[in-house]
Scaffold this motif. Structure first.
Motif, PDB file in Angstrom:
ATOM      1  N   GLU A  37      43.016  32.429 -17.558  1.00  0.00           N
ATOM      2  CA  GLU A  37      44.163  32.224 -16.660  1.00  0.00           C
ATOM      3  C   GLU A  37      45.329  31.580 -17.402  1.00  0.00           C
ATOM      4  O   GLU A  37      46.485  31.924 -17.164  1.00  0.00           O
ATOM      5  CB  GLU A  37      43.749  31.375 -15.456  1.00  0.00           C
ATOM      6  N   GLU A  38      45.009  30.664 -18.295  1.00  0.00           N
ATOM      7  CA  GLU A  38      46.068  30.026 -19.076  1.00  0.00           C
ATOM      8  C   GLU A  38      46.762  31.046 -19.977  1.00  0.00           C
ATOM      9  O   GLU A  38      47.990  31.060 -20.094  1.00  0.00           O
ATOM     10  CB  GLU A  38      45.475  28.887 -19.914  1.00  0.00           C
ATOM     11  N   LEU A  39      45.982  31.931 -20.584  1.00  0.00           N
ATOM     12  CA  LEU A  39      46.553  32.943 -21.487  1.00  0.00           C
ATOM     13  C   LEU A  39      47.367  33.991 -20.739  1.00  0.00           C
ATOM     14  O   LEU A  39      48.407  34.436 -21.213  1.00  0.00           O
ATOM     15  CB  LEU A  39      45.437  33.627 -22.281  1.00  0.00           C
ATOM     16  N   THR A  40      46.892  34.391 -19.556  1.00  0.00           N
ATOM     17  CA  THR A  40      47.564  35.463 -18.811  1.00  0.00           C
ATOM     18  C   THR A  40      48.603  34.943 -17.824  1.00  0.00           C
ATOM     19  O   THR A  40      49.458  35.708 -17.376  1.00  0.00           O
ATOM     20  CB  THR A  40      46.546  36.315 -18.020  1.00  0.00           C
ATOM     21  N   GLY A  41      48.488  33.671 -17.435  1.00  0.00           N
ATOM     22  CA  GLY A  41      49.414  33.113 -16.463  1.00  0.00           C
ATOM     23  C   GLY A  41      49.193  33.617 -15.048  1.00  0.00           C
ATOM     24  O   GLY A  41      50.085  33.548 -14.209  1.00  0.00           O
ATOM     25  N   SER A  42      47.991  34.142 -14.777  1.00  0.00           N
ATOM     26  CA  SER A  42      47.720  34.644 -13.431  1.00  0.00           C
ATOM     27  C   SER A  42      46.349  34.175 -12.945  1.00  0.00           C
ATOM     28  O   SER A  42      45.495  33.784 -13.740  1.00  0.00           O
ATOM     29  CB  SER A  42      47.782  36.176 -13.404  1.00  0.00           C
ATOM     30  N   SER A  43      46.168  34.226 -11.636  1.00  0.00           N
ATOM     31  CA  SER A  43      44.899  33.855 -11.020  1.00  0.00           C
ATOM     32  C   SER A  43      43.903  34.995 -11.164  1.00  0.00           C
ATOM     33  O   SER A  43      44.264  36.168 -11.065  1.00  0.00           O
ATOM     34  CB  SER A  43      45.108  33.556  -9.532  1.00  0.00           C
ATOM     35  N   LEU A  44      42.665  34.657 -11.379  1.00  0.00           N
ATOM     36  CA  LEU A  44      41.629  35.666 -11.564  1.00  0.00           C
ATOM     37  C   LEU A  44      40.588  35.595 -10.452  1.00  0.00           C
ATOM     38  O   LEU A  44      39.391  35.713 -10.699  1.00  0.00           O
ATOM     39  CB  LEU A  44      40.967  35.495 -12.938  1.00  0.00           C
ATOM     40  N   ASP A  45      41.042  35.406  -9.208  1.00  0.00           N
ATOM     41  CA  ASP A  45      40.118  35.341  -8.078  1.00  0.00           C
ATOM     42  C   ASP A  45      39.473  36.687  -7.782  1.00  0.00           C
ATOM     43  O   ASP A  45      38.441  36.749  -7.122  1.00  0.00           O
ATOM     44  CB  ASP A  45      40.834  34.862  -6.806  1.00  0.00           C
ATOM     45  N   GLU A  46      40.104  37.762  -8.210  1.00  0.00           N
ATOM     46  CA  GLU A  46      39.602  39.096  -7.915  1.00  0.00           C
ATOM     47  C   GLU A  46      39.625  39.938  -9.193  1.00  0.00           C
ATOM     48  O   GLU A  46      40.391  39.660 -10.108  1.00  0.00           O
ATOM     49  CB  GLU A  46      40.477  39.788  -6.864  1.00  0.00           C
ATOM     50  N   ILE A  47      38.802  40.976  -9.208  1.00  0.00           N
ATOM     51  CA  ILE A  47      38.851  41.926 -10.309  1.00  0.00           C
ATOM     52  C   ILE A  47      39.883  43.000  -9.971  1.00  0.00           C
ATOM     53  O   ILE A  47      40.300  43.139  -8.825  1.00  0.00           O
ATOM     54  CB  ILE A  47      37.475  42.571 -10.581  1.00  0.00           C
ATOM     55  N   THR A  48      40.282  43.753 -10.960  1.00  0.00           N
ATOM     56  CA  THR A  48      41.167  44.902 -10.747  1.00  0.00           C
ATOM     57  C   THR A  48      40.323  46.154 -10.913  1.00  0.00           C
ATOM     58  O   THR A  48      39.790  46.408 -11.984  1.00  0.00           O
ATOM     59  CB  THR A  48      42.321  44.905 -11.758  1.00  0.00           C
ATOM     60  N   ARG A  49      40.173  46.901  -9.828  1.00  0.00           N
ATOM     61  CA  ARG A  49      39.390  48.136  -9.871  1.00  0.00           C
ATOM     62  C   ARG A  49      40.275  49.311 -10.281  1.00  0.00           C
ATOM     63  O   ARG A  49      41.465  49.326  -9.984  1.00  0.00           O
ATOM     64  CB  ARG A  49      38.816  48.452  -8.485  1.00  0.00           C
ATOM     65  N   SER A  50      39.647  50.279 -10.905  1.00  0.00           N
ATOM     66  CA  SER A  50      40.353  51.535 -11.165  1.00  0.00           C
ATOM     67  C   SER A  50      40.538  52.234  -9.821  1.00  0.00           C
ATOM     68  O   SER A  50      39.815  51.942  -8.856  1.00  0.00           O
ATOM     69  CB  SER A  50      39.527  52.416 -12.104  1.00  0.00           C
ATOM     70  N   PRO A  51      41.470  53.164  -9.716  1.00  0.00           N
ATOM     71  CA  PRO A  51      41.629  53.903  -8.459  1.00  0.00           C
ATOM     72  C   PRO A  51      40.334  54.593  -8.019  1.00  0.00           C
ATOM     73  O   PRO A  51      40.005  54.619  -6.838  1.00  0.00           O
ATOM     74  CB  PRO A  51      42.725  54.927  -8.778  1.00  0.00           C
ATOM     75  N   GLU A  52      39.566  55.105  -8.985  1.00  0.00           N
ATOM     76  CA  GLU A  52      38.298  55.773  -8.650  1.00  0.00           C
ATOM     77  C   GLU A  52      37.283  54.778  -8.115  1.00  0.00           C
ATOM     78  O   GLU A  52      36.575  55.063  -7.146  1.00  0.00           O
ATOM     79  CB  GLU A  52      37.723  56.479  -9.896  1.00  0.00           C
ATOM     80  N   SER A  53      37.212  53.595  -8.726  1.00  0.00           N
ATOM     81  CA  SER A  53      36.280  52.566  -8.281  1.00  0.00           C
ATOM     82  C   SER A  53      36.651  52.073  -6.883  1.00  0.00           C
ATOM     83  O   SER A  53      35.783  51.896  -6.022  1.00  0.00           O
ATOM     84  CB  SER A  53      36.272  51.396  -9.265  1.00  0.00           C
ATOM     85  N   LYS A  54      37.941  51.855  -6.651  1.00  0.00           N
ATOM     86  CA  LYS A  54      38.397  51.399  -5.333  1.00  0.00           C
ATOM     87  C   LYS A  54      38.068  52.441  -4.262  1.00  0.00           C
ATOM     88  O   LYS A  54      37.566  52.093  -3.188  1.00  0.00           O
ATOM     89  CB  LYS A  54      39.902  51.126  -5.345  1.00  0.00           C
ATOM     90  N   ALA A  55      38.316  53.705  -4.551  1.00  0.00           N
ATOM     91  CA  ALA A  55      38.026  54.771  -3.585  1.00  0.00           C
ATOM     92  C   ALA A  55      36.529  54.857  -3.297  1.00  0.00           C
ATOM     93  O   ALA A  55      36.115  55.008  -2.144  1.00  0.00           O
ATOM     94  CB  ALA A  55      38.548  56.109  -4.107  1.00  0.00           C
ATOM     95  N   ALA A  56      35.708  54.741  -4.340  1.00  0.00           N
ATOM     96  CA  ALA A  56      34.256  54.799  -4.155  1.00  0.00           C
ATOM     97  C   ALA A  56      33.773  53.618  -3.327  1.00  0.00           C
ATOM     98  O   ALA A  56      32.952  53.778  -2.412  1.00  0.00           O
ATOM     99  CB  ALA A  56      33.544  54.824  -5.507  1.00  0.00           C
ATOM    100  N   PHE A  57      34.292  52.418  -3.621  1.00  0.00           N
ATOM    101  CA  PHE A  57      33.897  51.224  -2.864  1.00  0.00           C
ATOM    102  C   PHE A  57      34.244  51.388  -1.390  1.00  0.00           C
ATOM    103  O   PHE A  57      33.415  51.141  -0.512  1.00  0.00           O
ATOM    104  CB  PHE A  57      34.571  49.975  -3.437  1.00  0.00           C
ATOM    105  N   GLN A  58      35.479  51.803  -1.098  1.00  0.00           N
ATOM    106  CA  GLN A  58      35.897  51.950   0.294  1.00  0.00           C
ATOM    107  C   GLN A  58      35.107  53.047   1.002  1.00  0.00           C
ATOM    108  O   GLN A  58      34.733  52.884   2.167  1.00  0.00           O
ATOM    109  CB  GLN A  58      37.394  52.216   0.380  1.00  0.00           C
ATOM    110  N   ARG A  59      34.840  54.133   0.322  1.00  0.00           N
ATOM    111  CA  ARG A  59      34.060  55.228   0.912  1.00  0.00           C
ATOM    112  C   ARG A  59      32.647  54.741   1.267  1.00  0.00           C
ATOM    113  O   ARG A  59      32.140  54.988   2.355  1.00  0.00           O
ATOM    114  CB  ARG A  59      34.009  56.406  -0.064  1.00  0.00           C
ATOM    115  N   GLU A  60      32.009  54.010   0.343  1.00  0.00           N
ATOM    116  CA  GLU A  60      30.655  53.507   0.576  1.00  0.00           C
ATOM    117  C   GLU A  60      30.636  52.421   1.653  1.00  0.00           C
ATOM    118  O   GLU A  60      29.708  52.359   2.465  1.00  0.00           O
ATOM    119  CB  GLU A  60      30.055  53.008  -0.728  1.00  0.00           C
ATOM    120  N   LEU A  61      31.649  51.570   1.678  1.00  0.00           N
ATOM    121  CA  LEU A  61      31.743  50.536   2.708  1.00  0.00           C
ATOM    122  C   LEU A  61      31.877  51.169   4.095  1.00  0.00           C
ATOM    123  O   LEU A  61      31.164  50.800   5.034  1.00  0.00           O
ATOM    124  CB  LEU A  61      32.931  49.611   2.429  1.00  0.00           C
ATOM    125  N   LYS A  62      32.765  52.134   4.218  1.00  0.00           N
ATOM    126  CA  LYS A  62      32.950  52.815   5.507  1.00  0.00           C
ATOM    127  C   LYS A  62      31.674  53.519   5.947  1.00  0.00           C
ATOM    128  O   LYS A  62      31.306  53.471   7.129  1.00  0.00           O
ATOM    129  CB  LYS A  62      34.099  53.831   5.412  1.00  0.00           C
TER     130      LYS A  62
END
Length: 171
Positions: A37-62
């Protein structure tokens, strides 16, 4: 489906986790996270998913929500556990509440709580006092001392362990 039918028949309540995927967001107390966080200057509370990973997660959740909707035994949807696959938390909570406004939502079990997104403030602590939250009776006051808002939500000890009972012949 047999498990959920049996839970319905027996009156057991199920807190249903969404299976975790992708990678893990580190807890706020992790030294590696602090350095990153110090190096990037941002919070790391969440990961960043690829568009494919996000779509798969939402599809499986639904699909999980639709499949388990008929079972009265499912009383809570647990979206993320200990930062595993935790991404787009607010968006995910909103999606679940839109799809099923009747059940409670535990947005984050364990850590990386992003505020009052769900119905619970959920931490993990153990009998051996190894947690940064100290002894069990002090868990939520310690969590508040870390700057987390613990008001307005149900406090839950979402994971507890470190105890065992050995049964002869079953070790």
């Amino acid at each position: 489906a047999n498990f959920y039918s049996l839970c319905d028949q027996l009156g057991l309540m199920v807190w249903q986790d969404m299976p975790s995927g992708d990678m893990r967001a580190l807890p706020v107390w992790a030294e590696d996270r602090a350095i990153a966080e110090e190096l990037t200057g941002s919070s790391l509370d969440e990961i960043t998913r690829s568009p494919e990973s996000k779509a798969a997660f939402q599809r499986e959740l639904k699909a999980m929500l639709r499949y388990l909707a008929p079972y009265a035994s499912v009383v809570v949807w647990v979206l993320f556990n200990e930062g595993w696959g935790q991404s787009n938390t607010q968006e995910t909570v909103d999606l679940v509440k839109r799809m099923d406004g009747q059940r409670l939502v535990n947005a984050v079990s364990g850590w990386n709580d992003l505020g009052a997104l769900g119905h619970f403030i959920d931490i993990h602590n153990y009998e051996d006092n190894s947690s940064i939250f100290g002894p069990l009776p002090q868990s939520f006051s310690s969590y508040a001392a870390w700057g987390y808002d613990v008001s307005g939500r149900v406090p839950v000890l979402g994971e507890y362990g470190g105890l065992g009972y050995a049964v002869e012949g079953h070790q």
